[in-house]
Design an enzyme around this catalytic site. Structure first.
Site, PDB file in Angstrom:
ATOM      1  N   GLU A  88       8.930  -7.037   3.445  1.00 23.57           N
ATOM      2  CA  GLU A  88      10.096  -7.804   3.050  1.00 23.57           C
ATOM      3  C   GLU A  88      11.370  -7.004   3.259  1.00 23.57           C
ATOM      4  OE1 GLU A  88       9.087  -8.755  -0.986  1.00 23.57           O
ATOM      5  OE2 GLU A  88       7.692 -10.329  -0.383  1.00 23.57           O
ATOM      6  N   CYS A 101      18.606  -4.260   2.471  1.00 22.48           N
ATOM      7  CA  CYS A 101      17.583  -3.403   1.858  1.00 22.48           C
ATOM      8  C   CYS A 101      16.349  -3.466   2.758  1.00 22.48           C
ATOM      9  CB  CYS A 101      17.288  -3.945   0.455  1.00 22.48           C
ATOM     10  SG  CYS A 101      15.985  -3.068  -0.386  1.00 22.48           S
ATOM     11  N   CYS A 108       2.838   1.023  -1.125  1.00 21.28           N
ATOM     12  CA  CYS A 108       3.297   2.362  -1.494  1.00 21.28           C
ATOM     13  C   CYS A 108       2.216   3.024  -2.340  1.00 21.28           C
ATOM     14  CB  CYS A 108       4.593   2.256  -2.307  1.00 21.28           C
ATOM     15  SG  CYS A 108       5.247   3.870  -2.811  1.00 21.28           S
ATOM     16  N   CYS A 112       4.576   3.755  -9.290  1.00 21.91           N
ATOM     17  CA  CYS A 112       5.534   3.703 -10.406  1.00 21.91           C
ATOM     18  C   CYS A 112       5.184   2.475 -11.254  1.00 21.91           C
ATOM     19  CB  CYS A 112       6.961   3.610  -9.884  1.00 21.91           C
ATOM     20  SG  CYS A 112       7.376   5.018  -8.836  1.00 21.91           S
ATOM     21  N   CYS A 115       6.981  -1.057 -10.941  1.00 23.48           N
ATOM     22  CA  CYS A 115       7.251  -1.527  -9.577  1.00 23.48           C
ATOM     23  C   CYS A 115       6.126  -2.407  -9.036  1.00 23.48           C
ATOM     24  CB  CYS A 115       7.438  -0.318  -8.666  1.00 23.48           C
ATOM     25  SG  CYS A 115       7.617  -0.756  -6.929  1.00 23.48           S
ATOM     26  N   CYS A 330      15.283  -4.604  -7.245  1.00 24.88           N
ATOM     27  CA  CYS A 330      14.564  -3.325  -7.310  1.00 24.88           C
ATOM     28  C   CYS A 330      13.233  -3.473  -8.033  1.00 24.88           C
ATOM     29  CB  CYS A 330      15.384  -2.299  -8.073  1.00 24.88           C
ATOM     30  SG  CYS A 330      16.971  -2.020  -7.339  1.00 24.88           S
TER      31      CYS A 330
HETATM   32  S1  SF4 Z   1       9.416   2.433  -7.001  1.00 25.58           S
HETATM   33 FE1  SF4 Z   1       7.716   1.358  -5.999  1.00 25.58          FE
HETATM   34  S2  SF4 Z   1       8.122   1.535  -3.810  1.00 25.58           S
HETATM   35 FE2  SF4 Z   1       9.386   3.102  -4.860  1.00 25.58          FE
HETATM   36  S3  SF4 Z   1       8.099   4.955  -4.886  1.00 25.58           S
HETATM   37 FE3  SF4 Z   1       7.695   3.893  -6.799  1.00 25.58          FE
HETATM   38  S4  SF4 Z   1       5.875   2.625  -6.360  1.00 25.58           S
HETATM   39 FE4  SF4 Z   1       6.763   3.250  -4.396  1.00 25.58          FE
END
Ligand code: SF4
Length: 342
Positions: A88, A101, A108, A112, A115, A330
């Site tokens: 995206e 963005c 990933c 986190c 996220c 975000c």
């Molecule tokens: S915020 Fe999301 S995309 Fe960014 S490093 Fe952490 S897990 Fe990965």
């Protein structure tokens, strides 16, 4: 070989002496000036050069699968890559600015806890042409308006895909392509200290944003497991090194999550951590993500936090995420489509 993964100097070298030197200039103007990506459509090029281009390069770009328009003018693009994977990108207009963005990975691996992308795990890194391709698509889509800012804050941790992100930056910053300004390019990291040092030493110019979210070790580890690998003091040492080499200050991003990182002691820890660093801090109220155990702060909680945060001497701002109603803000990218369609 995809032409959008090549530096202008590499394209020039491949054209070599087989064609007159001005053919290179014409080609670059079609690609990066007119955003015309099909050799057949390049009307002032002769047949033999077009045939050579088609034989020598792929001109394929990520395909737009779907565009979701937000009430604040943001547009989230769902893009399909050649292997069918989905990423995206989000276009966000604000006053005279138009910010893109971009994603740097499919998924990933950093996990986190706030996220949506982190829940996917890492599928793969994006190739250079897939990163540049997002930027070219966005530039073409938004004409006659020009892209003013590019932020690497989409899916993925850009410093986990250092080589490809670095080359994409070199391509878009080259004079013969987009000549995109380093001061309008921001790379956002969860705090990969080694990558920050590598970036500082690479000579690549761009701004750096660090997703900090807490200056308390335990809280940060709970939010961002990367804090075990690169604890806060290690991250700070890398940032000091970066600042010694860069003319830009660092931006810290701090997502406001009630009951987690919004207390007075959190602000005091943050104040101590940033110390005298040349930085600014963006506070961003958490955007709800289904299945995550956090809630959005109320306006009263945000106001009270911002009043207390005045004790920090560096510039602080409250940044409202854009694109929240299309899950383009975000920490929201990629949740829906990738988990459901892959
Ligand atoms: S915020 Fe999301 S995309 Fe960014 S490093 Fe952490 S897990 Fe990965």
């Amino acid at each position: 070989m995809n032409i959008f993964g090549l530096l202008p100097s590499e394209i020039k070298e491949r054209i070599g002496t087989d064609f007159p030197a001005y053919r290179y200039k014409q080609l670059m103007h079609w690609l990066y000036g007119k955003y015309s990506f099909e050799p057949e459509m390049m009307s002032d090029l002769p047949k033999d050069f077009k045939a050579w281009l088609k034989e020598s390069f792929s001109f394929s770009l990520p395909q737009v699968q779907e565009i979701l328009k937000g009430s604040d003018g943001s547009s989230k693009y769902l893009l399909k890559l050649e292997d069918g994977k989905l990423i995206e990108m989000v276009l966000m207009p604000l006053d005279k600015k138009l910010t893109l963005c971009v994603s740097s990975q499919v998924g990933c691996r950093r996990k986190c806890s706030f996220c949506a992308t982190g829940r996917l795990g890492l599928k793969r890194k994006l190739e250079v042409h897939e990163i540049v391709g997002q930027i070219l698509l966005a530039a073409a889509e938004s004409q006659p308006q020009r892209l003013t800012n590019i932020v690497f804050m989409g899916m993925g941790e850009p410093l986990d895909n250092f080589d490809n992100v670095a080359k994409a930056l070199k391509i878009i910053q080259a004079e013969e392509s987009l000549s995109f300004s380093p001061r309008r390019t921001t790379l956002s990291t969860c705090g990969i200290a080694d990558g920050i040092i590598r970036l500082a030493d690479s000579g690549i110019k761009c701004k750096l944003a660090v997703s900090l979210n807490s200056a308390k070790a335990d809280t940060r580890t709970q939010l961002m497991p990367i804090n075990r690998r690169y604890p806060l003091p290690v991250l700070k040492a890398a940032l000091i090194h970066y600042l010694s080499k860069s003319s830009f200050r660092v931006t810290f991003e701090y997502i406001l999550i009630p009951e987690v990182n919004m207390g007075l002691s959190d602000i005091k820890a943050l104040q101590k951590y940033v110390g005298d660093l040349s930085c600014k801090i963006n506070f961003i109220p958490f955007n709800p993500v289904p299945q995550l155990p956090y809630r959005q702060p109320t306006e009263a909680e945000i106001e009270s936090f911002m009043a207390n945060a005045q004790l920090i001497k560096q510039a602080i701002t409250l940044r409202r995420s854009r694109g929240t109603d299309i899950s383009g803000a975000c920490g929201q990218l990629a949740g829906k489509h990738n988990t459901h369609k892959e």
